[in-house]
Design an enzyme around this catalytic site. Sequence first.
Site, short mmCIF file in Angstrom:
data_model
loop_
_atom_site.label_atom_id
_atom_site.label_comp_id
_atom_site.label_asym_id
_atom_site.label_seq_id
_atom_site.Cartn_x
_atom_site.Cartn_y
_atom_site.Cartn_z
N GLY A 1 0.77 -1.23 0.00
CA GLY A 1 0.00 0.00 0.00
C GLY A 1 0.80 1.27 0.00
N TYR B 1 -9.69 2.67 -13.11
CA TYR B 1 -9.68 3.51 -11.91
C TYR B 1 -9.67 5.01 -12.20
CZ TYR B 1 -7.51 -0.91 -10.40
OH TYR B 1 -7.20 -2.23 -10.21
N ARG C 1 -5.22 0.55 -16.30
CA ARG C 1 -5.47 1.33 -15.08
C ARG C 1 -6.32 2.59 -15.33
NH1 ARG C 1 -1.98 3.65 -12.35
NH2 ARG C 1 -2.83 3.21 -10.28
N PRO D 1 5.53 -4.99 -0.36
CA PRO D 1 5.22 -4.03 -1.43
C PRO D 1 5.12 -4.71 -2.79
CG PRO D 1 7.54 -3.98 -0.95
CD PRO D 1 6.94 -4.98 0.00
N GLY D 2 4.32 -4.14 -3.65
CA GLY D 2 4.27 -4.55 -5.04
C GLY D 2 4.54 -3.33 -5.90
N ARG D 3 3.54 -2.47 -5.99
CA ARG D 3 3.63 -1.23 -6.77
C ARG D 3 4.87 -0.42 -6.40
NH1 ARG D 3 -0.60 1.44 -8.66
NH2 ARG D 3 -1.95 0.19 -7.34
N CYS E 1 -12.08 -0.41 -30.10
CA CYS E 1 -13.45 -0.04 -30.47
C CYS E 1 -14.28 0.21 -29.21
CB CYS E 1 -14.06 -1.15 -31.33
SG CYS E 1 -15.65 -0.71 -32.04
N GLU E 2 -13.85 1.18 -28.42
CA GLU E 2 -14.51 1.55 -27.16
C GLU E 2 -14.30 3.05 -26.93
OE1 GLU E 2 -16.15 -0.24 -24.85
OE2 GLU E 2 -15.80 -2.29 -25.55
#
Length: 420
Positions: free
Chosen positions: A225, A309, A305, A267-269, A339-340
């Site tokens: 986090g 988000y 992402r 940790p990751g991010r 196509c969005e």
Amino acid sequence: MRRPRLQTAIAGIAVRDLVRDFGTPTYVYDAAVITERIARLSRFDVVRYAQKANGNLAVLDLMRRRGVLVDAVSAGEIQRAFAAGYGAGGDPPPIVYTADVFDRDALDLVAEHGIAVNCGSPDMIEQLAERAPGAELTLRVNPGFGHGHSRKTNTGGEHSKHGIWHEDLEDCVARARRAGLRVTGVHVHIGSGADMEHLALVAKACCGFARRVGPDVTAISAGGGLPTPYRDEDRDVDVDAYFRIWDGERRRLAEDLGHPVRLEIEPGRYLVAESGWLVAEIRAVKREGANHFYLLDAGFNALARPILYGAYHPMAVAPADGSAAERPLRDVVVGGPLCESGDIFTQDDGGVVRSERLPEAKVGDFLVIGCAGAYGFVMASNYNGKPRPAEVLVHDGKAHLVRARETLADLLRGERIPSE
């Protein structure tokens, strides 16, 4: 920190050379950034990488060689850890399986190899006992509150599916005891991108839960986090101050329990986000009413992402000729080829389209999207029949292809048309 709007190199290698050698879209990671982030966390007893942020084998190997252990959330991630050279046994365990369910493949691997388990649901306790009698385990506790950069990344509170509800902790310890298992650790994680105030609350809560579990506890985990500075105005987290908060709580807990307690961080991010860039080619420049668009050959199939988000990523133009000459700036909406209508990199939460101030560019120039080392490739898809990007790791000034770009043939591999 003011990030450049014009960027000609990544990790000391010219963007145009990276494109020449590897094409677009391509993820590029700087090993030196990852190594520096690991060093920042060296005061913790154990740094355990949450590999869901970026599971490339070369990244995992880099972590292992620098003493970082690993967290896995699936059978596939356990196998990735094995492939990167991690073993199953040891103290502290090289691999911990953290999840809220055991799917059958994961439980099979945990039982076969004696993988340490961090349980996030009460039902996992008896399931583990049946397959791995006498095992030790840790409990992931939901403290009743969460925090993060998005509601979708909050992992605490009553609206989160994650962890054992704090009021059920004693019952779960008793269930484990009846099943012949011993609870030796407590883990709390409230969300990705939490602020220091909420992270400090986690430390106090985690140690309180450990006291409720009792003297069998030998380890606590701060979870992850730690925030990442995506915007120019964002500040780097004070890791030393964060460690002091946890270390103070850990020392008081160790005194109460009468023995040392290992302090882990997961940790990751934090370890990989700032190490990565997504390089894409600008394939169209056009006007739609008041908006000026740069359309790339990468969309949310490559980096999800922003659409998930409303996440912000810093961006820069890399001229195709390598020139560093200043160009006029203009407000630009940056989108992809899918196509969005939601295939927009410059959007806020809720899908509100915004613009980014970027240098003038033309078709054939490149767009570099920063802070893309976490939750980039791992969330990529084949939507709209798009192959997933290549991945490149820059180490000691040399660029290494660490994942080949998918081909059109790869998209069809494994599919069958049934015979009549």
